[in-house]
Design an enzyme around this catalytic site. Structure first.
Site, PDB file in Angstrom:
ATOM      1  N   LYS A 126      -5.018  -1.156   0.754  1.00 47.84           N
ATOM      2  CA  LYS A 126      -3.467  -1.078   0.462  1.00 47.84           C
ATOM      3  C   LYS A 126      -3.144  -2.629  -0.232  1.00 47.84           C
ATOM      4  O   LYS A 126      -3.889  -3.711  -0.114  1.00 47.84           O
ATOM      5  CB  LYS A 126      -2.346  -0.940   1.393  1.00 47.84           C
ATOM      6  CG  LYS A 126      -1.091  -0.334   1.150  1.00 47.84           C
ATOM      7  CD  LYS A 126      -1.210   1.175   1.054  1.00 47.84           C
ATOM      8  CE  LYS A 126       0.026   1.333   0.116  1.00 47.84           C
ATOM      9  NZ  LYS A 126       0.374   2.933   0.111  1.00 47.84           N
ATOM     10  N   ASP A 166       2.898   3.424  -5.069  1.00 46.02           N
ATOM     11  CA  ASP A 166       3.628   3.343  -3.784  1.00 46.02           C
ATOM     12  C   ASP A 166       4.932   3.411  -4.171  1.00 46.02           C
ATOM     13  O   ASP A 166       5.380   3.499  -5.436  1.00 46.02           O
ATOM     14  CB  ASP A 166       2.986   2.605  -2.758  1.00 46.02           C
ATOM     15  CG  ASP A 166       3.625   2.997  -1.203  1.00 46.02           C
ATOM     16  OD1 ASP A 166       3.047   3.695  -0.485  1.00 46.02           O
ATOM     17  OD2 ASP A 166       4.314   2.189  -0.994  1.00 46.02           O
TER      18      ASP A 166
END
Ligand code: NDP
Length: 444
Positions: A126, A166
């Site tokens: 991430k 995201d």
């Protein structure tokens, strides 16, 4: 002290000031205890859990860029390459002022097991930045993205690490990031997912997380002998996940009563108008206050409040820790049947416990929202074979993946004496595959 408790204490001591990361590890380790206890001696000897909780690599970098007034701005960029046991690192980029290592590490940790649950060969990672795209011009967003990628490019690649979107990173940002990667590396490869359809993107990727959440919810209800059609739902968020969750919910015969953004929320007794929502958020990039202009019957409220509205289903689709114990109590008091998480870790630990203790069917994020990353992996497959599949082909694969996830987590929960505890089932099923791969690959 048990091995799990030893590792938990170590994680807390080693990561001070990162409550979100500690929360994610705690939720995970607590529910996989039965598997750990069955293998305690060997796992401990090879420090399996310590390795699992320590990212393989963390990168933090400076991102300077020039705003429209000619002023230089400086943000911080992050990429956490958490675990590559079962495939290249895969996970989104978040651009939001709240971003720091604790948020990126919690998301990266969750991503390991989510990716494992999809059944596809992708590891966990991430990244992101404390940059806030809100209120910035397109040129400013481009300047930021180009600077961000000018450092990130050296750490990623189609077979190494494949970021996606995201919070705060949608099609516009992915386009700017991809353009800069290609320019620097002179390689046309599937290094990002969520790309536009004209340059290697997959049909149905935009819809995938929201659609996947509903395919998951439909199947989870089905194995509990409940038909989703005719139910009511409360949804939070008004971004990518929320919009397509609302759209698919309506296609399945669910009436969605609410949505929200970071300033307020909407209650629409006639059901949310998805096309109006898309125009406000995707086209105008405006606030939800505008919704009343499209639907005079709807109410707009400042602040939070969606969990106080009576409904059969609750689908949190905004951000972490947005559903707390008080919200869980309100949902239970209103007779909610199921809570399925579209956002990552939207429920606090206390809220999750309360919901489960009160017989609410609980679909945890790492299973329920895995449709986005699963479809990203399908985008990677299409890029590798230099072909594009039809919307129907991708959508039907997505649906089958979500159905399989429901059955796998149900079976894993039952195998370890936790029937109906889908959070435990998801963690156990996701963990076993990663653990086996890590053990097979030796001490790395
Ligand atoms: P978007 O940026 O498209 O939308 C986020 C939405 O949540 C917006 O409505 C935003 O409000 C609201 N929001 C964000 N932060 C806060 C906050 N601190 N308080 C209140 N509201 C907030 O993001 P996504 O829809 O992509 O992501 C939503 C969630 O889903 C995240 O948890 C993400 O990690 C998760 N997720 C996303 C996937 C994807 O494919 N996109 C895949 C799997 C999970 P505003 O409009 O005011 O900014």
């Amino acid at each position: 002290m048990s091995y799990v408790d030893e590792v938990l204490a170590r994680v807390e001591a080693k990561n001070p000031g990162e409550p979100e990361f500690i929360q994610a590890v705690k939720e995970f380790l607590d529910t996989v205890r039965p598997v750990i206890e069955a293998n305690e001696e060997s796992y401990k000897k090879m420090a399996l859990l310590e390795r699992l909780c320590e990212p393989e690599r963390q990168i933090r970098f400076r991102v300077p860029w020039v705003d429209d007034n000619g002023q230089v701005q400086v943000n911080t960029g992050y990429r956490v390459q958490f675990n590559s046991a079962i495939g290249p690192y895969k996970g989104g980029l978040r651009f939001h002022p709240s971003v720091y290592f604790g948020i990126i590490k919690f998301l990266g940790f969750e991503q390991i097991f989510k990716n494992s649950l999809t059944g596809l060969p992708i590891g966990g990672g991430k990244g992101g930045s404390d940059f806030d795209p809100k209120g910035k011009s397109d040129r400013e967003v481009m300047a930021f993205c180009q600077s961000f990628m000018t450092e990130l490019y050296r750490h990623i690649g189609a077979d190494t690490d494949v970021p996606a979107g995201d919070i705060g990173v949608g099609g516009r940002e992915i386009g700017f990031l991809y353009g800069q990667y290609k320019r620097i590396k002179n390689i046309y490869e599937g290094v990002l997912t969520g790309k536009g359809l004209t340059y290697g993107g997959s049909l149905a990727r935009t819809q995938a997380t929201g659609y996947g959440l509903l395919y998951f919810t439909e199947e989870l209800l089905k194995i509990n002998n409940i038909d989703i059609a005719g139910k009511t739902a409360v949804v939070s968020g008004a971004g990518n996940v929320a919009i397509y969750a609302i759209q698919k919910a309506q296609q399945l015969g669910v009436k969605v009563l609410t949505c929200s953004d970071s300033t307020g929320w909407v209650y629409d007794p006639d059901g949310i108008d998805v096309e109006a929502l898309r125009e406000i958020k995707e086209v105008k990039r405006a606030r939800l206050t505008e919704y009343k202009n499209y639907r005079p019957n709807a109410e707009y409220h400042e602040g939070r409040g969606v969990w106080n509205v009576k409904a059969d289903l609750a689908l949190p689709c905004a951000t972490q820790n947005e559903l707390n114990l008080e919200d869980a109590k309100a949902l239970v008091a209103n007779g909610v049947t199921a809570v399925c998480e579209g956002a990552n870790m939207p429920s606090t630990l206390e809220a999750t416990e309360y919901l489960k203790a009160n017989g609410v069917i609980f679909g945890p994020a790492k299973a329920a929202n895995a449709g986005g990353v699963a479809t990203s992996a399908l985008e990677m497959s299409q890029n590798s074979e230099r072909l594009s599949w039809t919307f129907e082909e991708v959508d039907s694969k997505l649906k089958q993946i979500m159905i399989n996830i429901v059955h796998n987590i149900d079976a894993a929960a039952k195998e370890y004496g936790k029937a109906g505890d889908y959070a435990a089932g998801a963690n156990i099923a996701g963990f076993k595959k990663v653990a086996d791969a890590m053990i097979a690959q030796g001490i790395v």
